[in-house]
Design a protein around this motif. Structure first.
Motif, PDB file in Angstrom:
ATOM      1  N   LEU A 219       0.863  -1.175   0.000  1.00  0.00           N
ATOM      2  CA  LEU A 219       0.000   0.000   0.000  1.00  0.00           C
ATOM      3  C   LEU A 219       0.902   1.229   0.000  1.00  0.00           C
ATOM      4  CD1 LEU A 219      -2.372  -1.179   2.879  1.00  0.00           C
ATOM      5  CD2 LEU A 219      -2.527  -1.728   0.444  1.00  0.00           C
ATOM      6  N   LEU A 220       0.540   2.240  -0.771  1.00  0.00           N
ATOM      7  CA  LEU A 220       1.408   3.401  -0.936  1.00  0.00           C
ATOM      8  C   LEU A 220       0.618   4.689  -0.777  1.00  0.00           C
ATOM      9  CD1 LEU A 220       4.102   4.745  -1.837  1.00  0.00           C
ATOM     10  CD2 LEU A 220       3.348   4.411  -4.206  1.00  0.00           C
ATOM     11  N   TYR A 221       1.134   5.585   0.083  1.00  0.00           N
ATOM     12  CA  TYR A 221       0.588   6.941   0.169  1.00  0.00           C
ATOM     13  C   TYR A 221       1.668   7.908  -0.301  1.00  0.00           C
ATOM     14  CZ  TYR A 221      -1.043  11.417   1.820  1.00  0.00           C
ATOM     15  OH  TYR A 221      -1.427  12.735   1.876  1.00  0.00           O
ATOM     16  N   LEU A 222       1.355   8.639  -1.359  1.00  0.00           N
ATOM     17  CA  LEU A 222       2.339   9.497  -2.010  1.00  0.00           C
ATOM     18  C   LEU A 222       1.817  10.926  -2.081  1.00  0.00           C
ATOM     19  CD1 LEU A 222       5.085   9.259  -3.572  1.00  0.00           C
ATOM     20  CD2 LEU A 222       3.715   9.052  -5.657  1.00  0.00           C
ATOM     21  N   GLU A 223       2.631  11.887  -1.616  1.00  0.00           N
ATOM     22  CA  GLU A 223       2.266  13.301  -1.704  1.00  0.00           C
ATOM     23  C   GLU A 223       2.953  13.983  -2.878  1.00  0.00           C
ATOM     24  OE1 GLU A 223       3.396  14.681   2.153  1.00  0.00           O
ATOM     25  OE2 GLU A 223       1.448  14.198   3.050  1.00  0.00           O
ATOM     26  N   SER A 224       4.191  13.581  -3.155  1.00  0.00           N
ATOM     27  CA  SER A 224       4.951  14.160  -4.261  1.00  0.00           C
ATOM     28  C   SER A 224       6.067  13.195  -4.634  1.00  0.00           C
ATOM     29  CB  SER A 224       5.538  15.522  -3.868  1.00  0.00           C
ATOM     30  OG  SER A 224       6.454  15.376  -2.798  1.00  0.00           O
TER      31      SER A 224
END
Length: 246
Positions: A219-224
Motif C-alpha cells: 500500500l502506498l501513500y504518495l504526496e509528491s
C-alpha cells in the motif's frame, strides 16, 4: 535516491542483526525512549545497544556513552536526538565504521533556511563517507517479518503483523493506518515512513519490498515525487509480481 547513494541491499534497514539507538532513554515520552520501548515491544532478537552519554542501564539493557564504545559497528544506527546535534552524531557513526543510518527527527529540509543548510551539511558528509541515510524527519521503519521483528520508530503502537506493507510519505497517516489496522485486524506487518527521503526514496523501498517473498502486496501513500518517471517505472515493474495499491 540521491546520486551518491546506491543502496543495492536495504536489509540493514529492515532486518538488521544489531541496532544502536543514539539518544536512548528510559523515558517513554522521549523519542529515544520510545524507540527503545518499541524495539522491545516488537520482540527484536538481535543485539540492541542504547547509546546515552550517561551510560547506565536503560530498560534492562546496558547503555554505552557513545558509538565509539562499541567493539564493532552495528548494522543500523537509529538517531533520535535534537537536530542541532545530529550532524556530529552522524560523523561519529561514520568515523566508527557505520554505514546505514536512520534519522527520525525533523529540523532539516522542511525547516526553513537553517534546516536546509543542516541537511546540505549532512548530505555532504554522507557523500564523503559513503553513508546511506533513511529520513530524516520520518516516523521510522517497522518490519514484523518471519526472521526479524524490527520497530525502529517512535509510533505509539505496532501493526497486527501480516503480509501487507505500507509505505507512506506522511508519518501521521502511517500512525493512523496502524491504529485502524489494529481495530480492523488488517494484516499489515511492514510500515515505512520515508520522511524527507534524503537518500532513500519511495522507489528504493518499493524495490526492496518487492523482492521480499513474505510481502504479498504494498500500500502506498504518495504526496509528491522528485522523479516521477523513475517512480512510475519502479511501480510498473513491481506490479508484475505483486499488487501495488495507491
Amino acid at each position: 535516491m540521491s546520486a551518491q547513494s546506491n543502496p543495492s541491499d536495504l536489509t540493514p534497514f529492515f532486518a538488521p542483526r544489531s541496532v544502536a539507538v543514539v539518544g536512548a532513554s528510559a523515558r517513554p515520552t522521549s523519542s529515544g525512549g520510545a524507540v527503545l520501548h518499541m524495539m522491545q515491544k516488537a520482540g527484536y532478537k538481535g543485539k540492541l545497544v542504547p547509546v546515552n552519554p550517561k551510560g547506565g542501564t536503560l530498560l534492562g539493557i546496558e547503555a554505552l556513552p557513545s558509538l565509539r564504545a562499541l567493539d564493532a559497528p552495528v548494522d543500523l544506527v537509529v538517531i533520535a536526538i535534537r537536530p542541532d546535534f545530529i550532524v556530529d552524531a552522524v560523523r561519529e557513526a561514520a568515523d566508527t565504521g557505520h554505514r546505514h543510518i536512520l534519522i527520525l527527527p525533523g529540523g532539516f529540509q522542511e525547516a526553513g533556511e537553517d534546516g536546509q543548510a543542516r541537511q546540505a551539511v549532512l548530505d555532504d558528509l554522507a557523500r564523503e563517507k559513503g553513508l546511506i541515510i533513511a529520513g530524516p524527519n520520518c516516523g521510522g521503519i517497522i518490519h514484523l517479518g518471519k526472521e526479524s521483528r524490527l520497530a525502529a520508530t517512535f509510533f505509539r503502537d505496532l501493526p497486527p503483523g501480516g503480509p501487507l506493507a505500507f509505505v507512506s510519505q506522511s508519518g501521521a497517516l502511517a500512525e493512523e493506518v496502524i491504529a485502524h489496522a489494529q481495530i480492523q485486524n488488517i494484516p499489515i506487518g511492514t510500515v515505512v515512513s520515508v520522511g524527507n527521503s534524503m537518500h532513500l526514496g519511495v522507489e528504493d523501498h518499493l524495490v526492496h519490498l518487492g523482492k521480499d517473498p513474505d510481502i504479498s502486496a504494498i500500500l502506498l501513500y504518495l504526496e509528491s515525487a522528485r522523479d516521477m518517471e523513475a517512480l512510475a517505472e519502479t511501480a510498473q515493474k513491481l506490479s508484475k509480481t505483486k499488487p501495488l495499491l495507491r
